[in-house]
Write a protein that holds these residues in place. Structure first.
Motif, PDB file in Angstrom:
ATOM      1  N   TYR A 172      48.840 -21.567 -56.935  1.00  0.00           N
ATOM      2  CA  TYR A 172      47.535 -20.911 -56.937  1.00  0.00           C
ATOM      3  C   TYR A 172      46.990 -20.777 -58.365  1.00  0.00           C
ATOM      4  CZ  TYR A 172      43.910 -17.427 -56.196  1.00  0.00           C
ATOM      5  OH  TYR A 172      42.713 -16.762 -56.172  1.00  0.00           O
ATOM      6  N   VAL A 207      49.044 -22.523 -50.002  1.00  0.00           N
ATOM      7  CA  VAL A 207      49.646 -22.089 -48.738  1.00  0.00           C
ATOM      8  C   VAL A 207      50.546 -23.189 -48.182  1.00  0.00           C
ATOM      9  CG1 VAL A 207      49.153 -21.393 -46.363  1.00  0.00           C
ATOM     10  CG2 VAL A 207      47.738 -20.525 -48.237  1.00  0.00           C
ATOM     11  N   LEU A 208      50.088 -24.436 -48.282  1.00  0.00           N
ATOM     12  CA  LEU A 208      50.894 -25.562 -47.817  1.00  0.00           C
ATOM     13  C   LEU A 208      52.164 -25.700 -48.653  1.00  0.00           C
ATOM     14  CD1 LEU A 208      51.250 -28.031 -45.980  1.00  0.00           C
ATOM     15  CD2 LEU A 208      49.961 -29.354 -47.676  1.00  0.00           C
ATOM     16  N   VAL A 209      52.025 -25.574 -49.959  1.00  0.00           N
ATOM     17  CA  VAL A 209      53.186 -25.652 -50.853  1.00  0.00           C
ATOM     18  C   VAL A 209      54.194 -24.555 -50.510  1.00  0.00           C
ATOM     19  CG1 VAL A 209      53.951 -25.407 -53.247  1.00  0.00           C
ATOM     20  CG2 VAL A 209      51.912 -26.752 -52.733  1.00  0.00           C
ATOM     21  N   LEU A 218      47.694 -30.069 -53.662  1.00  0.00           N
ATOM     22  CA  LEU A 218      47.897 -29.468 -52.349  1.00  0.00           C
ATOM     23  C   LEU A 218      47.509 -27.996 -52.362  1.00  0.00           C
ATOM     24  CD1 LEU A 218      51.419 -30.978 -51.657  1.00  0.00           C
ATOM     25  CD2 LEU A 218      49.243 -31.834 -50.787  1.00  0.00           C
ATOM     26  N   SER A 219      47.231 -27.484 -51.208  1.00  0.00           N
ATOM     27  CA  SER A 219      46.911 -26.070 -51.039  1.00  0.00           C
ATOM     28  C   SER A 219      48.139 -25.213 -51.380  1.00  0.00           C
ATOM     29  CB  SER A 219      46.492 -25.828 -49.592  1.00  0.00           C
ATOM     30  OG  SER A 219      46.632 -24.477 -49.247  1.00  0.00           O
ATOM     31  N   GLY A 228      54.116 -20.580 -54.279  1.00  0.00           N
ATOM     32  CA  GLY A 228      52.721 -20.420 -53.853  1.00  0.00           C
ATOM     33  C   GLY A 228      51.880 -19.821 -54.965  1.00  0.00           C
ATOM     34  N   GLY A 239      54.501 -22.919 -47.706  1.00  0.00           N
ATOM     35  CA  GLY A 239      55.061 -23.167 -46.377  1.00  0.00           C
ATOM     36  C   GLY A 239      56.164 -24.210 -46.386  1.00  0.00           C
ATOM     37  N   VAL A 240      55.935 -25.288 -47.132  1.00  0.00           N
ATOM     38  CA  VAL A 240      56.955 -26.341 -47.220  1.00  0.00           C
ATOM     39  C   VAL A 240      58.207 -25.809 -47.924  1.00  0.00           C
ATOM     40  CG1 VAL A 240      57.505 -28.561 -48.299  1.00  0.00           C
ATOM     41  CG2 VAL A 240      55.334 -28.265 -47.093  1.00  0.00           C
ATOM     42  N   ALA A 293      59.147 -19.126 -51.644  1.00  0.00           N
ATOM     43  CA  ALA A 293      57.819 -19.539 -51.196  1.00  0.00           C
ATOM     44  C   ALA A 293      56.725 -18.749 -51.928  1.00  0.00           C
ATOM     45  CB  ALA A 293      57.689 -19.349 -49.688  1.00  0.00           C
TER      46      ALA A 293
END
Length: 157
Positions: free
Chosen positions: A32, A43-45, A40-41, A28, A47-48, A24
């Motif tokens: 970034y 953080v979302l990436v 996508l954000s 992430g 998290g997934v 992650a």
């Protein structure tokens, strides 16, 4: 056939957690640094990726636990393991050089241990039995050592 102690699932799930965190963090950071690659954000990436990796890791640990078996036979140690590739190992006691027990920090915390059997003529193909209760690891180590000593050929002069 004997099974591993169920607490080994906690140890393996902890390993899956660490792996998921690392994956992650990497994805992430990539999202970034290169925001154009994904809409996508970061953080979302992350998290997934964490969620998928952790669920897959825990599922793999559960299957691994379910399929791990060993048996101390009269003249051999027999082990079955493997999720994708099933491995059946037979170690004749006459080939056993020495037997160790190991307890890493997480194993000590969980009251577990690993028995490692070193065999003659092997190059890093030594056999280990993880996820044993600490007292079981000690008794198994002693029993395998005794069986190896008993199986040594006697020199008749």
């Amino acid at each position: 056939m004997e099974r591993l102690h169920s607490r080994v699932l906690v140890q393996w799930a902890a390993g899956a957690f660490v792996t998921a965190v690392v994956l992650a963090a990497i994805t992430g950071a990539i999202a970034y640094v290169d925001p154009l690659s994904l809409a996508l954000s970061p953080v979302l990436v992350a998290g997934v990726v964490f969620g998928v990796a952790f669920v897959l890791g825990v599922g793999y640990a559960a299957l691994r636990y379910r399929l791990w078996r060993y048996e101390v036979r009269e003249d051999t140690l027999y082990i079955e393991r493997g999720v994708f590739t099933r491995v059946r190992t037979v170690v004749p006691y006459v080939r056993v050089q020495h037997v160790d027990s190991q307890r890493g920090p997480i194993e000590r915390l969980l009251g577990l241990g690993t028995v490692v059997v070193y065999t003659a003529g092997s190059r890093g193909a030594d056999v280990s039995i993880p996820g044993l209760a600490a007292e079981r690891a000690t008794t198994l180590q002693e029993r395998l050592r005794d069986l190896a000593i008993e199986s040594e050929p006697t020199d008749a002069v």
